[in-house]
Design a protein around this motif. Sequence first.
Motif, mmCIF file in Angstrom:
data_model
loop_
_atom_site.group_PDB
_atom_site.id
_atom_site.type_symbol
_atom_site.label_atom_id
_atom_site.label_comp_id
_atom_site.label_asym_id
_atom_site.label_seq_id
_atom_site.Cartn_x
_atom_site.Cartn_y
_atom_site.Cartn_z
ATOM 1 N N ASP A 138 0.803 -1.236 0.003
ATOM 2 C CA ASP A 138 -0.060 0.062 -0.036
ATOM 3 C C ASP A 138 0.897 1.082 0.114
ATOM 4 N N GLU A 139 2.267 1.117 0.228
ATOM 5 C CA GLU A 139 3.134 2.427 0.068
ATOM 6 C C GLU A 139 4.271 2.281 -0.321
ATOM 7 N N LEU A 140 4.707 2.825 -1.379
ATOM 8 C CA LEU A 140 5.920 2.798 -1.861
ATOM 9 C C LEU A 140 6.814 4.206 -1.358
ATOM 10 N N VAL A 141 8.031 3.720 -0.843
ATOM 11 C CA VAL A 141 8.988 4.753 -0.403
ATOM 12 C C VAL A 141 10.017 4.968 -1.361
ATOM 13 N N ILE A 142 10.132 6.475 -1.697
ATOM 14 C CA ILE A 142 11.038 6.457 -3.018
ATOM 15 C C ILE A 142 11.615 7.941 -2.830
ATOM 16 N N THR A 143 12.521 8.383 -3.535
ATOM 17 C CA THR A 143 13.195 9.496 -3.860
ATOM 18 C C THR A 143 12.962 10.062 -5.079
ATOM 19 N N LYS A 144 13.649 11.157 -5.416
ATOM 20 C CA LYS A 144 13.966 11.734 -6.672
ATOM 21 C C LYS A 144 15.304 11.685 -6.886
ATOM 22 N N THR A 145 15.701 11.748 -8.211
ATOM 23 C CA THR A 145 17.092 11.637 -8.464
ATOM 24 C C THR A 145 18.237 12.179 -7.819
ATOM 25 N N ALA A 146 17.845 13.777 -7.493
ATOM 26 C CA ALA A 146 18.692 14.572 -6.623
ATOM 27 C C ALA A 146 17.974 15.548 -5.909
ATOM 28 N N GLY A 147 18.447 15.717 -5.062
ATOM 29 C CA GLY A 147 17.694 16.642 -3.946
ATOM 30 C C GLY A 147 18.316 18.278 -4.108
ATOM 31 N N THR A 148 18.351 19.101 -3.531
ATOM 32 C CA THR A 148 18.532 20.657 -3.503
ATOM 33 C C THR A 148 19.742 20.941 -2.728
ATOM 34 N N THR A 149 20.995 21.471 -3.092
ATOM 35 C CA THR A 149 22.078 21.789 -2.334
ATOM 36 C C THR A 149 21.415 23.018 -1.546
ATOM 37 N N ASN A 150 21.699 22.870 -0.058
ATOM 38 C CA ASN A 150 21.456 24.331 0.647
ATOM 39 C C ASN A 150 22.761 24.680 0.858
ATOM 40 N N LYS A 214 28.130 10.167 -3.372
ATOM 41 C CA LYS A 214 29.403 10.454 -3.882
ATOM 42 C C LYS A 214 29.437 11.846 -4.512
ATOM 43 N N TYR A 215 30.611 12.528 -4.835
ATOM 44 C CA TYR A 215 30.541 14.038 -5.374
ATOM 45 C C TYR A 215 31.141 13.624 -6.766
ATOM 46 N N LYS A 216 30.571 14.826 -7.566
ATOM 47 C CA LYS A 216 30.648 14.925 -8.853
ATOM 48 C C LYS A 216 31.149 16.527 -9.096
ATOM 49 N N SER A 217 31.864 16.706 -10.051
ATOM 50 C CA SER A 217 32.411 18.053 -10.411
ATOM 51 C C SER A 217 31.307 18.738 -11.155
ATOM 52 N N ASN A 218 31.286 20.013 -10.530
ATOM 53 C CA ASN A 218 30.298 20.912 -11.290
ATOM 54 C C ASN A 218 30.682 21.274 -12.327
ATOM 55 N N GLY A 249 38.208 2.003 -1.155
ATOM 56 C CA GLY A 249 37.726 1.167 -2.170
ATOM 57 C C GLY A 249 37.361 2.456 -3.461
ATOM 58 N N GLY A 250 37.223 3.533 -3.128
ATOM 59 C CA GLY A 250 36.757 4.571 -4.022
ATOM 60 C C GLY A 250 35.654 5.114 -3.514
ATOM 61 N N PHE A 251 34.757 5.648 -4.329
ATOM 62 C CA PHE A 251 33.319 6.284 -4.139
ATOM 63 C C PHE A 251 32.309 5.450 -3.805
ATOM 64 N N ALA A 252 31.317 5.654 -3.235
ATOM 65 C CA ALA A 252 30.034 4.788 -3.103
ATOM 66 C C ALA A 252 29.478 4.441 -4.555
ATOM 67 N N ALA A 253 29.796 3.463 -5.191
ATOM 68 C CA ALA A 253 29.299 3.361 -6.544
ATOM 69 C C ALA A 253 27.833 3.223 -6.850
ATOM 70 N N GLY A 254 27.661 3.757 -8.030
ATOM 71 C CA GLY A 254 26.168 3.873 -8.714
ATOM 72 C C GLY A 254 25.973 5.301 -9.021
ATOM 73 N N HIS A 255 24.561 5.536 -9.306
ATOM 74 C CA HIS A 255 24.171 6.583 -9.530
ATOM 75 C C HIS A 255 22.751 6.902 -8.908
ATOM 76 N N TRP A 256 21.889 7.854 -9.559
ATOM 77 C CA TRP A 256 20.737 8.144 -8.834
ATOM 78 C C TRP A 256 19.530 7.219 -9.216
ATOM 79 N N ALA A 313 24.183 0.106 -15.016
ATOM 80 C CA ALA A 313 23.219 0.374 -13.832
ATOM 81 C C ALA A 313 22.439 -0.872 -13.424
ATOM 82 N N ALA A 314 23.268 -1.873 -13.391
ATOM 83 C CA ALA A 314 22.815 -3.296 -13.089
ATOM 84 C C ALA A 314 22.249 -3.200 -11.509
ATOM 85 N N ASN A 315 21.294 -4.413 -11.562
ATOM 86 C CA ASN A 315 20.760 -4.406 -10.192
ATOM 87 C C ASN A 315 21.345 -5.558 -9.350
ATOM 88 N N ILE A 316 21.871 -5.360 -8.132
ATOM 89 C CA ILE A 316 22.398 -6.557 -7.357
ATOM 90 C C ILE A 316 21.218 -7.178 -6.893
#
Length: 406
Positions: A138-150, A214-218, A249-256, A313-316
């Motif tokens: 009855d409920e799907l808990v989701i996010t959007k691809t990117a939030g807002t930098t404050n 992870k961090y990406k270059s602007n 190991g590097g950055f936390a792998a994956g994308h949004w 973007a494979a799914n584990i």
Amino acid sequence: MNIKQLLATCFVATTLFTACKKSPNEATPDVIDTSGNLYSFWVTTSNGSYLLTTNDLMKDTLLSPNNNKGIDITSYLPASFYGVYAYNHQGKFYLSNDGTRFSQLEITSEGKLKETNNFAFSGNFYLGKVLDEVSSADELVITKTAGTTNKIKNVLEQPIYFMNTKNLTLNKTLTVEIPMIKYIPKQTNGQDDDPYIVPTSLTVRGNKLFVGHKYKSNITKADIIDTTYVYVCDYPSLANGKITKDPRGGFAAGHWEVNKTTFLDDNNDLYIMTRRTTTGAYGILRIKSGETEIDPDYFFDLKDYNVFANSFAANIQKLGNGKAYICPFVVDPAHQRVIADLRLLTGSTGSRTKMNFMENGKLYDVFKTYESRWFVYEYNPENNTVKRGAEIDPGVADIYHVNKIK
């Protein structure tokens, strides 16, 4: 012979793969049989995107947009790759297709994909991560691809939406605030960068939320900073937040997108995929059950393995009994062992799907053979064997999802 030696003989072995079936013929159905089991494949061709359906994944048949009246879903997608922003939950599809509209759709017996409801967000929205651990029928808990930098708080404000699947309204919205790094890296030309955060995973374990990011270059938009950052806080209050980090190991792998790059094992240990910006090599870190810091004594180095070959973007998928499917490999993370390479078992170049699934303890995914033919394969983790099922039209360009509808 170990798995790495087997990889060296992969091309030789596959030339001896003689079990290929001829493409069988099947009568064109007038309607889709929704009375029993129903499975679907999200595919793309040069002409658009389609859903192919079957009642039996292992049936000796050819599935095609032509011979079984594939459901044309092109109109729902501005581009075929938007399959990475779609999810199947309880037999219904959820996708964001125009930047604000969140749609709920289902397959009808008349061979259509029908929108049963939608929700219009007030601002930019593309479907990001799904918190499987706390979602329900009855409920799907989701996010959007990117939030807002404050900039004032120096945090990323990442909303978490609790979507009522019965009427597609929001039950509530929480916002997790992820602290940003306190230094400004420089480009090779000496120019100051202004990096931004991308959430790569969200996992709920008990009363804790773990957000890999992870961090990406602007400037270049490339991944930067080879450190794994995980924000940990209470759930659902989001209080008592802190950062745990590790440089091995590097950055936390994956994308949004909706793909999962973390998994919980049978002991409730949390495993986090990592990736190097310099080499692209993957690894796995661990946060043990009941703890909130990255385990300093554990690192599963996968630099010698082509993890996520052909499919960024494979799914584990958790397989049970201490095993996990990290395409194209089956691994035993607790003992840092690679058990099998499914390219060898299937005689294929690998899988490109963004969503696979488990049923009755078996994994179902689609692989492309060296003869450029797509087949469904059933993998049994108990005895490390595969069975080949339905074939998918070789004219298909890509396969994004393998889903059970009912």
